[in-house]
Design a protein around this motif. Structure first.
Motif, PDB file in Angstrom:
ATOM      1  N   CYS A  19      -5.763   2.843   5.815  1.00  0.00           N
ATOM      2  CA  CYS A  19      -4.598   3.537   5.255  1.00  0.00           C
ATOM      3  C   CYS A  19      -4.979   4.896   4.675  1.00  0.00           C
ATOM      4  O   CYS A  19      -4.215   5.865   4.795  1.00  0.00           O
ATOM      5  N   LEU A  38     -14.970   5.098  -0.400  1.00  0.00           N
ATOM      6  CA  LEU A  38     -14.564   3.796   0.132  1.00  0.00           C
ATOM      7  C   LEU A  38     -15.765   2.853   0.247  1.00  0.00           C
ATOM      8  O   LEU A  38     -16.925   3.289   0.264  1.00  0.00           O
ATOM      9  N   PRO A  59      -9.511  -6.212   2.052  1.00  0.00           N
ATOM     10  CA  PRO A  59      -9.059  -4.992   1.372  1.00  0.00           C
ATOM     11  C   PRO A  59      -9.854  -3.747   1.741  1.00  0.00           C
ATOM     12  O   PRO A  59      -9.285  -2.656   1.853  1.00  0.00           O
ATOM     13  N   GLU A  60     -11.172  -3.891   1.929  1.00  0.00           N
ATOM     14  CA  GLU A  60     -11.963  -2.703   2.246  1.00  0.00           C
ATOM     15  C   GLU A  60     -11.580  -2.109   3.599  1.00  0.00           C
ATOM     16  O   GLU A  60     -11.648  -0.888   3.802  1.00  0.00           O
ATOM     17  N   ASP A  63       0.860  -1.193   0.000  1.00  0.00           N
ATOM     18  CA  ASP A  63       0.000   0.000   0.000  1.00  0.00           C
ATOM     19  C   ASP A  63       0.888   1.232   0.000  1.00  0.00           C
ATOM     20  O   ASP A  63       1.738   1.389   0.879  1.00  0.00           O
ATOM     21  N   ASP A 123      -7.824  -0.642   3.190  1.00  0.00           N
ATOM     22  CA  ASP A 123      -7.886   0.539   2.324  1.00  0.00           C
ATOM     23  C   ASP A 123      -8.411   1.737   3.095  1.00  0.00           C
ATOM     24  O   ASP A 123      -7.842   2.839   3.046  1.00  0.00           O
TER      25      ASP A 123
END
Length: 545
Positions: free
Chosen positions: A512, A531, A505-506, A459, A509
């Motif tokens: 971050c 998002l 991932p959600e 990331d 993500d």
């Protein structure tokens, strides 16, 4: 008969009768990740049973009763004899007995013991947090006692027992015992080296008499205590039993119980020693070094306990929004409420994943992991416990006025929330402890950087945050005044690394983007709208799909 105008609609059913463990995906996934396959089925069975108990109406009632009927100090019996006993509501004993029977004081001697215990502690203390104090003290006393093999052989089997026996009797007559701790004094607080309690040696090997006071004594109803006092050779650790080997009561005068903001079910007292018999633990003058492993273990419990409070608060908020309608639809479907809930869920999952990673390091117990814990524990203790209060406060607000009412249970969570940031060294102490490790133990920083580096390249926001952190670590100017800022960044980078490696991932993500990429406001509910917030909220729902 109810009035015709009093038809109740649009009220949320209680969150009860569910498996607290299985419904927590972040926690159950961490257990699967950190426990080897041969041990995992048994651990999952234990935690599932504990989770169902924690989510039961009975456990919730025990928690409410234990807080509605706080402990009472009885200094004397009817005849005027000094007894110094603390009386608890029966629900307190039921909570504590269930916890001990579930192995929440046994981590040091069984496979994956720390991960299993940490997960159980996180699950069970969601029913009631106050009784977690004696559980934590009892568990954490083991490494300190192991500095003296004779004392360890005598006490460890009873500290790690699965049998809870209330009441004061000689330890050899009990199947299980609890331990407390007394370090701080009026004049010094956290500065324990300024303690004035004196320890005078007796003729017996390792025996002393103590004279002095303890301003905060945790769990004063316990069977034994680890305390610090000034011996001829300097500050030293001692074991103080409540009942002496001959069956008489030790001198242990409880002057009063603290009237605390929260943690009402648990007793914290002020204690006077006046010729109190004690046994030395470790060498004279090495008291802090002897007790430091106990402190580290209780600091980890502060992280786990805060993760538990956050999880319960977020679970209640999401549950409420799932059933409550407003402005033409369910709250959980409203974009702005979804943003708030997702933001809270991120904080909760990050705390859980970090807490369980630290527990796994205790189980692995390699030189590398010990070096990692040296920095990671105080950094996590600083940050996770600091986040607990705003998370619980925002979760309470999700329930509106209903959340401000005692019957909802949310006020009790909010009163409990600041505690773990204060106990076992407040924020400045943790930040300075990280600085001390950075300056004196370079292997600790190396281990920390290797851990966060495992996610490097996954990331771009995490990569940039690691680079910025290295720049901050290289700048020593004004380092003490910058300690909180530095430790906050270290904790966030560590959480980001763990989530990038292990969370969906959600979740990674969103974390971050907000915590590391700084696309975030100063209040919860300010995540970027692009998002996948619905998936983040659905993952945190307190009902297993």
């Amino acid at each position: 008969m109810a009035a015709t105008t009093h038809t109740v609609t649009n009220q949320v059913p209680p969150l009860v009768g569910y498996d607290v463990y299985t419904a927590d995906r972040a926690l159950s996934e961490a257990v699967e990740r950190h426990i080897e396959p041969g041990v995992l089925p048994g651990a999952q069975e234990e935690l599932g049973a504990l989770g169902r108990a924690a989510g039961s109406a009975q456990a919730q009632e025990w928690g409410a009763q234990a807080n509605e009927h706080p402990p009472v100090l009885r200094t004397h019996d009817r005849y005027g004899n000094r007894i110094d006993e603390v009386e608890f509501h029966p629900s307190w004993h039921r909570l504590l007995g269930h916890a001990v029977a579930a192995g929440l004081t046994d981590a040091w001697g069984r496979p994956a013991g720390h991960v299993r215990r940490a997960a159980g502690f996180l699950v069970w203390t969601q029913a009631e947090a106050g009784h977690g104090c004696p559980l934590s003290m009892t568990h954490a006393a083991v490494p300190a006692l192991r500095t003296d093999p004779v004392l360890a052989a005598e006490w460890e089997p009873k500290l790690t027992s699965y049998v809870y026996e209330e009441g004061l009797r000689p330890a050899p007559e009990k199947a299980g015992v609890l331990f407390g701790m007394g370090m701080t004094e009026k004049q010094g607080g956290t500065d324990v080296r300024s303690n004035t309690t004196r320890a005078e040696p007796l003729s017996g090997e390792g025996e002393y008499l103590l004279t002095g006071h303890k301003w905060f004594c945790s769990a004063p109803m316990s069977d034994g205590f680890l305390v610090l006092a000034q011996a001829p050779g300097g500050l030293t650790c001692f074991l103080v039993p409540r009942v002496l080997p001959d069956g008489t009561r030790n001198v242990f005068a409880i002057q009063r119980l603290k009237d605390k903001l929260g943690n009402k079910s648990n007793a914290s007292g002020e204690v006077e020693f006046d010729g109190t018999w004690a046994r030395r633990v470790g060498e004279e003058g090495r008291g802090v070094r002897t007790i430091i492993e106990m402190v580290a273990a209780t600091r980890l419990d502060c992280v786990v306990g805060s993760a538990a409070l956050m999880r319960q608060a977020v679970a209640q908020a999401i549950h409420h929004a799932t059933y409550r309608s407003a402005f033409g639809g369910l709250l959980i479907d409203k974009p702005l409420m979804r943003n708030v809930l997702a933001d809270l869920a991120l904080e909760s999952e990050a705390a859980t994943v970090l807490a369980m990673r630290l527990a796994s390091a205790y189980d692995t117990d390699t030189e590398e992991e010990r070096a990692f814990l040296r920095i990671a524990v105080p950094a996590a203790k600083y940050w996770v416990t600091k986040r607990c209060t705003p998370v619980v406060g925002e979760a309470l607000e999700c329930l509106g006025g209903n959340g401000y009412v005692e019957e909802s249970g949310m006020p009790r969570l909010l009163r409990e929330a600041p505690l773990n940031s204060i106990w076992e060294g407040s924020g400045n102490v943790q930040a300075l402890d990280v600085l001390r490790a950075l300056q004196r133990e370079p292997q600790a920083l190396d281990a920390f950087l290797r851990e966060v580096g495992k996610a490097r390249g996954a990331d771009h926001r995490l990569d940039a945050a690691i680079k910025d952190l290295l720049t901050e670590l290289a700048d020593l100017e004004g380092i003490e005044a910058r300690a909180r800022r530095l430790v906050e960044r270290m904790a966030l980078v560590l959480q980001g690394s763990l989530l990038v490696r292990w969370a969906p991932p959600e979740v990674s993500d969103a974390f971050c983007a907000s915590r590391l990429g700084r696309d975030w406001g100063t209040a919860f509910g300010t995540l970027p709208h692009s998002l996948d917030l619905a998936s983040v909220v659905a993952r945190a729902r307190p009902v297993a799909e």
